[in-house]
Design a protein around this motif. Structure first.
Motif, PDB file in Angstrom:
ATOM      1  N   MET A  36      34.916 -25.414  15.529  1.00 26.97           N
ATOM      2  CA  MET A  36      33.740 -26.084  14.976  1.00 26.97           C
ATOM      3  C   MET A  36      33.251 -27.230  15.860  1.00 26.97           C
ATOM      4  O   MET A  36      32.121 -27.674  15.721  1.00 26.97           O
ATOM      5  N   ALA A  37      34.076 -27.679  16.776  1.00 24.42           N
ATOM      6  CA  ALA A  37      33.671 -28.731  17.711  1.00 24.42           C
ATOM      7  C   ALA A  37      33.033 -28.131  18.970  1.00 24.42           C
ATOM      8  O   ALA A  37      32.707 -28.860  19.898  1.00 24.42           O
ATOM      9  N   CYS A  38      32.846 -26.817  18.978  1.00 23.81           N
ATOM     10  CA  CYS A  38      32.341 -26.116  20.171  1.00 23.81           C
ATOM     11  C   CYS A  38      30.974 -25.488  19.908  1.00 23.81           C
ATOM     12  O   CYS A  38      30.582 -25.279  18.765  1.00 23.81           O
ATOM     13  N   GLU A  39      30.288 -25.176  20.968  1.00 29.29           N
ATOM     14  CA  GLU A  39      29.018 -24.462  20.877  1.00 29.29           C
ATOM     15  C   GLU A  39      29.229 -22.957  20.897  1.00 29.29           C
ATOM     16  O   GLU A  39      28.398 -22.195  20.412  1.00 29.29           O
ATOM     17  N   ALA A  40      30.335 -22.518  21.494  1.00 28.69           N
ATOM     18  CA  ALA A  40      30.625 -21.090  21.619  1.00 28.69           C
ATOM     19  C   ALA A  40      32.126 -20.904  21.769  1.00 28.69           C
ATOM     20  O   ALA A  40      32.860 -21.853  22.049  1.00 28.69           O
ATOM     21  N   VAL A  41      32.558 -19.680  21.583  1.00 33.97           N
ATOM     22  CA  VAL A  41      33.960 -19.325  21.765  1.00 33.97           C
ATOM     23  C   VAL A  41      34.034 -18.276  22.867  1.00 33.97           C
ATOM     24  O   VAL A  41      33.277 -17.304  22.871  1.00 33.97           O
ATOM     25  N   LEU A  42      34.941 -18.484  23.801  1.00 33.24           N
ATOM     26  CA  LEU A  42      35.198 -17.544  24.887  1.00 33.24           C
ATOM     27  C   LEU A  42      36.568 -16.938  24.644  1.00 33.24           C
ATOM     28  O   LEU A  42      37.552 -17.660  24.487  1.00 33.24           O
ATOM     29  N   THR A  43      36.630 -15.620  24.576  1.00 33.49           N
ATOM     30  CA  THR A  43      37.900 -14.931  24.353  1.00 33.49           C
ATOM     31  C   THR A  43      37.921 -13.674  25.203  1.00 33.49           C
ATOM     32  O   THR A  43      36.887 -13.242  25.712  1.00 33.49           O
ATOM     33  N   GLY A  44      39.060 -13.076  25.365  1.00 24.49           N
ATOM     34  CA  GLY A  44      39.145 -11.852  26.143  1.00 24.49           C
ATOM     35  C   GLY A  44      40.566 -11.448  26.424  1.00 24.49           C
ATOM     36  O   GLY A  44      41.521 -12.068  25.962  1.00 24.49           O
ATOM     37  N   GLU A  45      40.691 -10.394  27.195  1.00 22.99           N
ATOM     38  CA  GLU A  45      41.985  -9.876  27.618  1.00 22.99           C
ATOM     39  C   GLU A  45      41.751  -8.899  28.761  1.00 22.99           C
ATOM     40  O   GLU A  45      40.644  -8.798  29.277  1.00 22.99           O
ATOM     41  N   CYS A  46      42.752  -8.173  29.101  1.00 21.24           N
ATOM     42  CA  CYS A  46      42.672  -7.276  30.253  1.00 21.24           C
ATOM     43  C   CYS A  46      41.616  -6.187  30.077  1.00 21.24           C
ATOM     44  O   CYS A  46      40.823  -5.937  30.972  1.00 21.24           O
ATOM     45  N   ARG A  47      41.600  -5.531  28.920  1.00 18.39           N
ATOM     46  CA  ARG A  47      40.690  -4.400  28.741  1.00 18.39           C
ATOM     47  C   ARG A  47      40.052  -4.421  27.355  1.00 18.39           C
ATOM     48  O   ARG A  47      40.738  -4.632  26.358  1.00 18.39           O
ATOM     49  N   LEU A  48      38.769  -4.163  27.296  1.00 24.06           N
ATOM     50  CA  LEU A  48      38.054  -3.966  26.034  1.00 24.06           C
ATOM     51  C   LEU A  48      38.023  -2.467  25.796  1.00 24.06           C
ATOM     52  O   LEU A  48      37.493  -1.708  26.621  1.00 24.06           O
ATOM     53  N   ASP A  49      38.613  -2.020  24.693  1.00 19.35           N
ATOM     54  CA  ASP A  49      38.653  -0.591  24.404  1.00 19.35           C
ATOM     55  C   ASP A  49      38.794  -0.352  22.903  1.00 19.35           C
ATOM     56  O   ASP A  49      38.701  -1.293  22.107  1.00 19.35           O
TER      57      ASP A  49
END
Length: 104
Positions: A36-49
């Motif tokens: 809630m203190a952020c404008e956006a969230v960045l997330t991820g991992e090795c592969r999107l599948d």
């Protein structure tokens, strides 16, 4: 129980409790309050599948961020089979090391 599935069963037999790992991680790091203190969230991992939508942490974090009304950027190393089905949860996708790549 993940990659060490036998370990989860053994711990459960000793009185341990199985919980949703992704949801528990968000709780441990106090995701909601911090996001809630952020404008956006960045997330991820090795592969999107196709497996991403089965409760992997980036999928759960993206869903929670959307519930909080935040923009979600997914950064993944590559696209795997079924990536298109998972793409809808993210406002922006990036793949590999190229910071400006877009989904095909």
């Amino acid at each position: 129980t993940g990659a060490a599935g036998g370990l989860g069963a053994k711990l459960q037999s000793l009185g341990g409790m199985l919980v949703d790992g992704a949801a528990r991680m968000l709780e441990v790091v106090r995701f909601d309050a911090r996001a809630m203190a952020c404008e956006a969230v960045l997330t991820g991992e090795c592969r999107l599948d196709a497996y991403t939508v089965e409760g992997k942490l980036p999928w759960v974090a993206a869903g929670r961020a959307r519930q909080l009304g935040l923009r979600v950027v997914g950064h993944f190393g590559s696209k795997g089979d079924g990536w298109e089905g998972a793409a809808a949860r993210f406002d922006e996708l990036r793949f590999g090391l190229d910071p400006v790549s877009a989904p095909d």
